[in-house]
Write a protein that holds these residues in place. Structure first.
Motif, PDB file in Angstrom:
ATOM      1  N   GLY A   1     -18.916 -71.122  13.816  1.00  0.00           N
ATOM      2  CA  GLY A   1     -18.490 -70.363  14.981  1.00  0.00           C
ATOM      3  C   GLY A   1     -17.577 -69.209  14.620  1.00  0.00           C
ATOM      4  N   LEU A   2     -16.680 -69.438  13.664  1.00  0.00           N
ATOM      5  CA  LEU A   2     -15.723 -68.413  13.249  1.00  0.00           C
ATOM      6  C   LEU A   2     -16.452 -67.199  12.684  1.00  0.00           C
ATOM      7  CD1 LEU A   2     -12.576 -68.070  12.988  1.00  0.00           C
ATOM      8  CD2 LEU A   2     -12.852 -68.798  10.616  1.00  0.00           C
ATOM      9  N   PHE A   3     -17.429 -67.435  11.806  1.00  0.00           N
ATOM     10  CA  PHE A   3     -18.115 -66.307  11.167  1.00  0.00           C
ATOM     11  C   PHE A   3     -19.168 -65.682  12.070  1.00  0.00           C
ATOM     12  CE2 PHE A   3     -15.783 -67.591   7.514  1.00  0.00           C
ATOM     13  CZ  PHE A   3     -15.634 -66.413   6.782  1.00  0.00           C
ATOM     14  N   ALA A   4     -19.766 -66.461  12.960  1.00  0.00           N
ATOM     15  CA  ALA A   4     -20.647 -65.861  13.958  1.00  0.00           C
ATOM     16  C   ALA A   4     -19.850 -64.910  14.840  1.00  0.00           C
ATOM     17  CB  ALA A   4     -21.305 -66.955  14.803  1.00  0.00           C
ATOM     18  N   ALA A   5     -18.680 -65.357  15.285  1.00  0.00           N
ATOM     19  CA  ALA A   5     -17.833 -64.522  16.144  1.00  0.00           C
ATOM     20  C   ALA A   5     -17.312 -63.299  15.388  1.00  0.00           C
ATOM     21  CB  ALA A   5     -16.666 -65.347  16.679  1.00  0.00           C
ATOM     22  N   LEU A   6     -16.976 -63.471  14.117  1.00  0.00           N
ATOM     23  CA  LEU A   6     -16.473 -62.353  13.324  1.00  0.00           C
ATOM     24  C   LEU A   6     -17.529 -61.254  13.188  1.00  0.00           C
ATOM     25  CD1 LEU A   6     -14.238 -61.139  11.517  1.00  0.00           C
ATOM     26  CD2 LEU A   6     -15.271 -62.386   9.595  1.00  0.00           C
ATOM     27  N   LEU A   7     -18.756 -61.645  12.856  1.00  0.00           N
ATOM     28  CA  LEU A   7     -19.818 -60.650  12.703  1.00  0.00           C
ATOM     29  C   LEU A   7     -20.123 -59.974  14.039  1.00  0.00           C
ATOM     30  CD1 LEU A   7     -21.817 -59.272  10.817  1.00  0.00           C
ATOM     31  CD2 LEU A   7     -23.444 -61.123  11.275  1.00  0.00           C
ATOM     32  N   LEU A   8     -20.188 -60.757  15.103  1.00  0.00           N
ATOM     33  CA  LEU A   8     -20.416 -60.171  16.425  1.00  0.00           C
ATOM     34  C   LEU A   8     -19.318 -59.174  16.772  1.00  0.00           C
ATOM     35  CD1 LEU A   8     -21.502 -63.348  18.443  1.00  0.00           C
ATOM     36  CD2 LEU A   8     -22.948 -61.359  17.948  1.00  0.00           C
ATOM     37  N   ALA A   9     -18.074 -59.545  16.501  1.00  0.00           N
ATOM     38  CA  ALA A   9     -16.954 -58.653  16.813  1.00  0.00           C
ATOM     39  C   ALA A   9     -17.017 -57.380  15.982  1.00  0.00           C
ATOM     40  CB  ALA A   9     -15.630 -59.382  16.579  1.00  0.00           C
ATOM     41  N   ARG A  10     -17.338 -57.519  14.705  1.00  0.00           N
ATOM     42  CA  ARG A  10     -17.423 -56.339  13.834  1.00  0.00           C
ATOM     43  C   ARG A  10     -18.540 -55.395  14.252  1.00  0.00           C
ATOM     44  NH1 ARG A  10     -16.385 -58.839   7.698  1.00  0.00           N
ATOM     45  NH2 ARG A  10     -14.091 -59.051   7.911  1.00  0.00           N
ATOM     46  N   LYS A  11     -19.531 -55.911  14.935  1.00  0.00           N
ATOM     47  CA  LYS A  11     -20.662 -55.088  15.384  1.00  0.00           C
ATOM     48  C   LYS A  11     -20.524 -54.617  16.826  1.00  0.00           C
ATOM     49  CE  LYS A  11     -22.991 -55.183  11.570  1.00  0.00           C
ATOM     50  NZ  LYS A  11     -23.190 -53.949  10.787  1.00  0.00           N
TER      51      LYS A  11
ATOM     52  N   ARG B   1      -9.075 -64.977  13.118  1.00  0.00           N
ATOM     53  CA  ARG B   1      -9.009 -65.008  14.587  1.00  0.00           C
ATOM     54  C   ARG B   1      -8.408 -63.704  15.125  1.00  0.00           C
ATOM     55  NH1 ARG B   1      -3.735 -66.854  16.826  1.00  0.00           N
ATOM     56  NH2 ARG B   1      -4.083 -68.882  15.857  1.00  0.00           N
ATOM     57  N   GLU B   2      -7.328 -63.243  14.495  1.00  0.00           N
ATOM     58  CA  GLU B   2      -6.674 -62.026  14.962  1.00  0.00           C
ATOM     59  C   GLU B   2      -7.572 -60.804  14.775  1.00  0.00           C
ATOM     60  OE1 GLU B   2      -3.951 -61.839  16.795  1.00  0.00           O
ATOM     61  OE2 GLU B   2      -4.017 -64.025  16.728  1.00  0.00           O
ATOM     62  N   GLU B   3      -8.388 -60.793  13.720  1.00  0.00           N
ATOM     63  CA  GLU B   3      -9.342 -59.690  13.543  1.00  0.00           C
ATOM     64  C   GLU B   3     -10.389 -59.693  14.656  1.00  0.00           C
ATOM     65  OE1 GLU B   3     -12.682 -57.838  10.470  1.00  0.00           O
ATOM     66  OE2 GLU B   3     -11.361 -59.444   9.753  1.00  0.00           O
ATOM     67  N   ILE B   4     -10.888 -60.874  15.012  1.00  0.00           N
ATOM     68  CA  ILE B   4     -11.859 -60.982  16.102  1.00  0.00           C
ATOM     69  C   ILE B   4     -11.266 -60.423  17.396  1.00  0.00           C
ATOM     70  CG2 ILE B   4     -13.108 -62.617  17.581  1.00  0.00           C
ATOM     71  CD1 ILE B   4     -13.342 -64.432  15.045  1.00  0.00           C
ATOM     72  N   LYS B   5     -10.034 -60.783  17.676  1.00  0.00           N
ATOM     73  CA  LYS B   5      -9.372 -60.310  18.898  1.00  0.00           C
ATOM     74  C   LYS B   5      -9.122 -58.803  18.852  1.00  0.00           C
ATOM     75  CE  LYS B   5      -5.907 -62.843  20.362  1.00  0.00           C
ATOM     76  NZ  LYS B   5      -4.673 -63.662  20.284  1.00  0.00           N
ATOM     77  N   ALA B   6      -8.717 -58.306  17.698  1.00  0.00           N
ATOM     78  CA  ALA B   6      -8.445 -56.873  17.567  1.00  0.00           C
ATOM     79  C   ALA B   6      -9.699 -56.030  17.782  1.00  0.00           C
ATOM     80  CB  ALA B   6      -7.843 -56.582  16.188  1.00  0.00           C
ATOM     81  N   LEU B   7     -10.853 -56.617  17.518  1.00  0.00           N
ATOM     82  CA  LEU B   7     -12.126 -55.910  17.678  1.00  0.00           C
ATOM     83  C   LEU B   7     -12.738 -56.125  19.064  1.00  0.00           C
ATOM     84  CD1 LEU B   7     -13.614 -56.669  14.144  1.00  0.00           C
ATOM     85  CD2 LEU B   7     -12.812 -54.447  14.985  1.00  0.00           C
ATOM     86  N   GLY B   8     -11.989 -56.703  19.987  1.00  0.00           N
ATOM     87  CA  GLY B   8     -12.470 -56.850  21.355  1.00  0.00           C
ATOM     88  C   GLY B   8     -12.960 -58.229  21.712  1.00  0.00           C
TER      89      GLY B   8
END
Length: 532
Positions: free
Chosen positions: A108-118, A214-221
């Protein structure tokens, strides 16, 4: 692209500066002309105890790389261009709702990270607490047996792997592994995980890493919600329509389900909703503890304790002649602790954990025996869960309650004798232990297979079946007892828009493989839909 050089070897006493000279020699150039080298992999060759070597794979970027490699004509020197293609085309189908990710373990963490980065602004729901509060909750549980069923070693930010060892070893060959490792380093993990053959982060460091991701995911929306449990899924015409998280109903058309292997109530909910699931093999057994010094001396001989050598590990396997079952070591934790990992009242489970330094007195590992659907008592897709529960309840009773673990000396186990006193190896499990007979909480076929396996492992590691070595019961959560089948788009075959991912879906077995599976699922969503 880059030039990759394999099979460069140093003696254990050789200085690392020799590595640069060997690279230059391989390439046929002077040391001064050599650009900075990058270690891609470092492994220990301890097959000869009196001559331990370090083996390296090195990468270097230069001009005219292809011409140089062709002129060298050496099978150990090649052009390396296998990289994770992160710049894939984004989809065009419009999303009416933000993608939802359930679970904040590696998948879940890496799925969310990639989605956020995109640019997809995912919404993440995790049933457990954030890592800081979760750590306090776990410390209380280990101190006095007070369990919080929705936030514990199994549930919470970072998933079950956060309270293990942060082991990043994987047998999968996938370029996405590099993406995962680099993201962990960006989050604060040591850079050595990029090249170590058996990398690990350690629970102490991993806590900060998952927080930073987690903070990177949030920073990216992205949006991250803790103490939030998925209770229901509503569908319409074979498509996901709505989810219920606690008392809140949320419109949803894309749901990445990364629940981990212990979300038994979620499996039950999915079964009621008609999501197709299948029984899946796993393994159960015990945790064994030996002095780390014993393992070091067996693996490294006279070089045990050398500053270039970490606490020694092992991987063991055996096929029982009596039962035909596989017996193997799992999740080996050098210099670590055996820890309580229950997620349900009245049911006891153990696991292993190490901090980054791996400097505790004991080595521990699960020694487990394969279990197949034929061992279950029904054809229900959830029969494996009931199998686990049965023996976890017996282990809880064998320890006397309050998550006190049943413990037996290996010597007594092999003689079918209840242990009466501890010998030279002290159990590390908390909140406490009770000396007993492990036959009270394991199936007979597991007991018999373990006996045979321990004797076989003693022939490989002298002292493995030593009288005073410790067994702590029981280990049941080696992998999910359920698989949620997926189609070629990695969606559930039962429900469009539902993307089962990671260990909980039955498609991974460790931090890296779960994270990679999360990336794969996110990619499928990204290639179909436009950013939200």
């Amino acid at each position: 692209m880059a030039i990759r050089i394999n099979n460069l070897t140093l003696n254990i006493e050789e200085d690392n500066s020799s590595l640069t000279k060997k690279v230059a020699k391989k390439l046929g150039i002077g040391v001064k002309s050599l650009p900075e080298i990058r270690i891609i992999k470092e492994s220990i060759d301890a097959r000869k105890k009196d001559s331990i070597k370090l083996n390296y794979c090195i990468e270097v970027s230069m001009e005219n790389e292809e011409q140089l490699v062709k002129s060298i004509n050496d099978k150990d020197v090649k052009i390396e261009d296998e990289v994770y293609e992160e710049e894939f085309n984004l989809g065009t189908k419009k999303l009416n709702t933000r993608p939802v990710v359930i679970g904040m373990g590696p998948a879940g963490l890496f799925a969310a990270l990639l989605l956020a980065r995109k640019g997809y602004r995912p919404i993440v729901f995790e049933r457990g607490e954030d890592i800081d509060n979760r750590s306090k909750t776990v410390d209380i549980f280990w101190a006095d047996g007070t369990l919080k069923e929705n936030s514990n070693v199994q549930f919470g930010e970072g998933g079950a792997g956060t309270f293990s060892d942060g082991k990043l070893t994987t047998r999968i060959k996938d370029a996405r592994c590099s993406y995962v490792l680099k993201a962990l380093v960006k989050g604060g993990a040591p850079e050595e995980i990029i090249y170590k053959a058996k990398p690990h982060v350690g629970t102490d460091i991993l806590k900060e890493v998952v927080k930073n991701i987690r903070e990177e995911i949030k920073a990216l929306g992205g949006e991250v919600n803790f103490n939030s449990t998925l209770n229901n899924i509503t569908m319409e015409n074979g498509k996901i329509k709505e989810i219920q998280v606690d008392e809140m109903k949320i419109s949803c058309e894309t749901l990445i389900l990364a629940i981990g292997h212990s979300s038994r109530d979620t499996y039950e909910m999915l079964n009621k909703c008609g999501i197709h699931m299948e029984q899946k093999p796993f393994a159960i057994g015990v945790r064994v503890e030996h002095p780390q010094e014993l393992i070091d001396k067996n693996q490294y001989g006279k070089y045990a304790g050398h500053p270039k050598l970490h606490a020694a590990e092992y991987r063991l396997s055996h096929t029982s002649k009596e039962t035909g079952r596989g017996v193997y070591s799992f999740c080996m934790c050098p210099g670590g602790l055996v820890v309580a990992t229950a997620s349900e009242e009245g049911r006891l489970v153990t696991n292993g954990m190490s901090y980054h330094a791996r400097d505790k007195q004991n080595a521990n590992s699960a020694i487990v025996v394969t279990v197949a659907p034929g061992d279950f008592e029904s054809k229900s897709p959830l029969a494996g869960i009931e199998f686990q529960r049965k023996y976890e309840e017996l282990a809880y009773k064998a320890g006397g309650g309050n998550f006190i673990a049943p413990v037996q000396l290996i010597g007594d186990f092999l003689k079918d004798t209840r242990s009466q006193k501890i010998g030279s190896v002290m159990p590390s499990y908390k909140p406490g232990y009770e000396l007993t007979d492990m036959r009270k909480c394991l199936p007979e076929f597991v007991v018999n297979s373990l006996k045979e396996g321990l004797v076989a492992f003693d022939r490989k590691i002298n002292g493995f079946a030593e009288e005073n070595a410790i067994m702590t019961g029981i280990e049941t959560r080696t992998s999910a007892p359920v698989r949620i089948p997926r189609n070629e788009d990695l969606q559930s075959i039962s429900l469009e828009g539902l993307y089962p991912a990671g260990e909980g879906a039955g498609y991974a077995g460790g931090i890296i493989s779960a994270a990679v599976d999360g990336l794969k699922v996110a990619e499928k969503l990204i290639k179909k839909y436009a950013p939200f």
